[in-house]
Each structure stands twice: as structure tokens, then as C-alpha cells.
Design an enzyme around this catalytic site. Structure first.
Site, PDB file in Angstrom:
ATOM      1  N   GLY A 228       0.677  -1.034  -0.067  1.00 54.09           N
ATOM      2  CA  GLY A 228       0.012  -0.341   0.135  1.00 54.09           C
ATOM      3  C   GLY A 228       1.468   1.457  -0.175  1.00 54.09           C
TER       4      GLY A 228
ATOM      5  CG  MET B  62      -1.455  -7.547  -7.263  1.00 55.62           C
ATOM      6  SD  MET B  62      -0.563  -7.167  -8.196  1.00 55.62           S
ATOM      7  CE  MET B  62       0.371  -6.388  -7.183  1.00 55.62           C
TER       8      MET B  62
ATOM      9  CB  ILE C 201      -8.501 -10.916 -13.417  1.00 56.36           C
ATOM     10  CG1 ILE C 201      -7.130 -11.592 -13.655  1.00 56.36           C
ATOM     11  CG2 ILE C 201      -9.080 -10.591 -14.237  1.00 56.36           C
ATOM     12  CD1 ILE C 201      -6.243 -10.942 -14.598  1.00 56.36           C
ATOM     13  CG  LEU C 202     -11.156  -5.064 -11.480  1.00 54.71           C
ATOM     14  CD1 LEU C 202     -11.215  -3.304 -11.551  1.00 54.71           C
ATOM     15  CD2 LEU C 202     -11.922  -5.671  -9.988  1.00 54.71           C
TER      16      LEU C 202
ATOM     17  CG  HIS D 111       1.821  -1.938 -15.759  1.00 57.81           C
ATOM     18  ND1 HIS D 111       1.188  -2.290 -15.108  1.00 57.81           N
ATOM     19  CD2 HIS D 111       2.546  -1.250 -16.296  1.00 57.81           C
ATOM     20  CE1 HIS D 111       2.384  -3.328 -15.263  1.00 57.81           C
ATOM     21  NE2 HIS D 111       3.251  -2.391 -16.659  1.00 57.81           N
TER      22      HIS D 111
HETATM   23  C1  GAR Z   1       3.268  -1.158  -7.380  1.00 54.95           C
HETATM   24  O1  GAR Z   1       4.726  -0.991  -7.854  1.00 54.95           O
HETATM   25  C2  GAR Z   1       2.312  -1.136  -8.842  1.00 54.95           C
HETATM   26  O2  GAR Z   1       2.471   0.067  -9.236  1.00 54.95           O
HETATM   27  C3  GAR Z   1       2.194  -2.412  -8.991  1.00 54.95           C
HETATM   28  O3  GAR Z   1       2.201  -2.854  -7.809  1.00 54.95           O
HETATM   29  C4  GAR Z   1       2.969  -2.761  -6.739  1.00 54.95           C
HETATM   30  C5  GAR Z   1       2.933  -2.680  -5.632  1.00 54.95           C
HETATM   31  O4  GAR Z   1       3.133  -1.457  -4.499  1.00 54.95           O
HETATM   32  N1  GAR Z   1       1.172  -2.819  -9.433  1.00 54.95           N
HETATM   33  C6  GAR Z   1       1.419  -3.446 -10.765  1.00 54.95           C
HETATM   34  O5  GAR Z   1       2.467  -4.480 -11.391  1.00 54.95           O
HETATM   35  C7  GAR Z   1      -0.262  -4.008 -11.554  1.00 54.95           C
HETATM   36  N2  GAR Z   1       0.236  -4.443 -12.807  1.00 54.95           N
HETATM   37  P1  GAR Z   1       2.175  -0.917  -3.717  1.00 54.95           P
HETATM   38  O6  GAR Z   1       1.247  -1.815  -2.950  1.00 54.95           O
HETATM   39  O7  GAR Z   1       3.220  -0.753  -2.438  1.00 54.95           O
HETATM   40  O8  GAR Z   1       0.818   0.645  -3.817  1.00 54.95           O
END
Ligand code: GAR
Length: 209
Positions: free
Chosen positions: A12, A91, A93-94, A110
């Protein structure tokens, strides 16, 4: 005032960037009213609770199929009166039902410069592993609307980040977060709440600064 719901699954840090931006007055026309997690143990839930933001958990595995999960999620989002849904490291899928119920109202962050290193299977560290393996010299992050194509919706903001010698996927992930994700996600959310993003019919956006 736009009602923002943030969907999370893990640490988060992007949620934290949104909370910090809100507390610093950088999202004047929006308010995070609820954080929904796909994972009951996500640290993101603690971050929300610390800031007295309501939380909820909805797990894909508690539903028989994609449509029943989608319907439950849409009902929850409608009950909470979501104007904007932010996928901040979400994470799960919608399905189409969710995407069509909130057309151009779902923003995802992303960790690459789309259309590089994106699409099915490209999430989290894997994105940075692939970027290093391909030997790109510049990567970055993209804030975009979510449509039916995985990572294929209209791009709102992007920011480039340089690869450095000795980078590991973990080091690169941290730099991309610090230099790009935590900046452009709150900016994109603020632009949406200000009504400054126009989505064109050709899958692009125009920002009215
Ligand atoms: C982030 O780097 C985000 O960009 C990525 O997951 C991480 C979550 O970190 N999202 C994806 O890869 C979506 N395809 P966080 O929980 O610390 O924000």
C-alpha cells in the site's frame, strides 16, 4: 467533491502517497472514503485504519466465478457511492461487468512505460525483472484508465525513470515508485477530481491544465 475508493492487495505505498497528497491539500476536489483489499493481511489496510479510513475485504476465492465476484464488487462500490476507483497495487483481475459499470472511472498505476512491459502476467517485481533482462535504459510508470484490454486503457500520465548500473529488480522497483508512481498517481487522481481529463474516442486522453 468526488468520492474515491482505493483497491489494494499488498503493502500500500501508493495508497500512502494518495493519503499524503490528500492530507497536504493536493487533491482538493476528492476524498478517499474507503479502502477495499483483496487480501485480509495486506499492510495497506493498516495504513488506511491509521488514517481513520473505512476498510473492507473482498476475496476472489470466496466467489464461484468471475461474474459473481464482479457483481459483489460492483454492489459494494455502488453502496459506497464511488465516483472514482483507484487500483493501487490491486492484484485481482476485474471482469467486464466491473469495467463497464465504471467506464473511465477506474484508474490503475502500472510500473512501466506502457506499452512496454505490460499486459497479462506483468505485475509487481516481474515487470522490473523483464525490463532489466531486456536491457532498456529508461523505464517508468503509467497512470491510466482501465478498459477491457489488460493495461490497454487511455493513458493519463507517464513519468520516465533511468536504469542505473547494478540495478536489481528490487532496487529498480523502489526507484520507480519513489520517482514516478508516488508522484503521478496522486496527480492523475487530482486531475480526475478536478474534471480536467477528457477521454477521446480514440483511446487517448486530453488533459486540460
Ligand atoms: C506497485 O509497484 C504497482 O505499480 C504495482 O504493484 C505495486 C504495488 O505496491 N502494480 C502492478 O504491477 C499492476 N499491474 P504498493 O502496494 O506498495 O502500492
Amino acid at each position: 467533491m468526488k468520492n474515491i475508493i482505493v483497491l489494494v492487495s499488498g503493502g500500500g505505498t501508493n495508497l500512502q502517497a494518495l493519503i499524503d497528497a490528500q492530507n497536504n491539500g493536493k487533491i482538493p476536489n476528492g476524498k478517499i472514503s474507503c479502502v477495499i483489499s483483496s487480501n485480509p493481511n495486506a499492510y495497506a489496510l493498516e495504513r488506511a485504519q491509521k488514517h481513520h479510513i473505512e476498510t473492507s475485504v473482498i476475496r476472489r476465492k470466496d466467489y464461484e466465478n468471475q461474474l459473481s465476484y464482479d457483481k459483489a464488487l460492483v454492489e459494494l462500490l455502488k453502496t459506497k457511492q464511488a465516483d472514482l476507483i483507484v487500483l493501487a497495487g490491486f492484484m485481482t483481475i476485474l471482469g467486464e461487468y466491473v469495467i463497464q459499470s465504471f467506464k473511465n472511472q477506474i484508474i490503475n498505476i502500472h510500473p512501466s512505460l506502457i506499452p512496454s512491459f505490460c499486459g497479462e502476467g506483468f505485475y509487481g517485481l516481474r515487470v522490473h525483472e523483464e525490463a532489466l533482462q531486456r536491457g532498456v535504459k529508461v523505464t517508468g510508470a503509467t497512470a491510466h484508465f482501465v478498459n477491457e484490454v489488460c493495461d490497454g486503457g487511455p493513458i493519463i500520465l507517464q513519468k520516465a525513470v533511468e536504469i542505473q548500473q547494478g540495478d536489481t529488480p528490487q532496487i529498480l522497483q523502489k526507484r520507480v515508485m519513489e520517482q514516478a508512481e508516488w508522484q503521478i498517481l496522486p496527480q492523475a487522481v487530482a486531475l480526475f477530481c478536478d474534471g480536467k481529463i477528457i477521454v477521446r474516442s480514440d483511446n487517448t486522453t486530453e488533459i486540460q491544465y
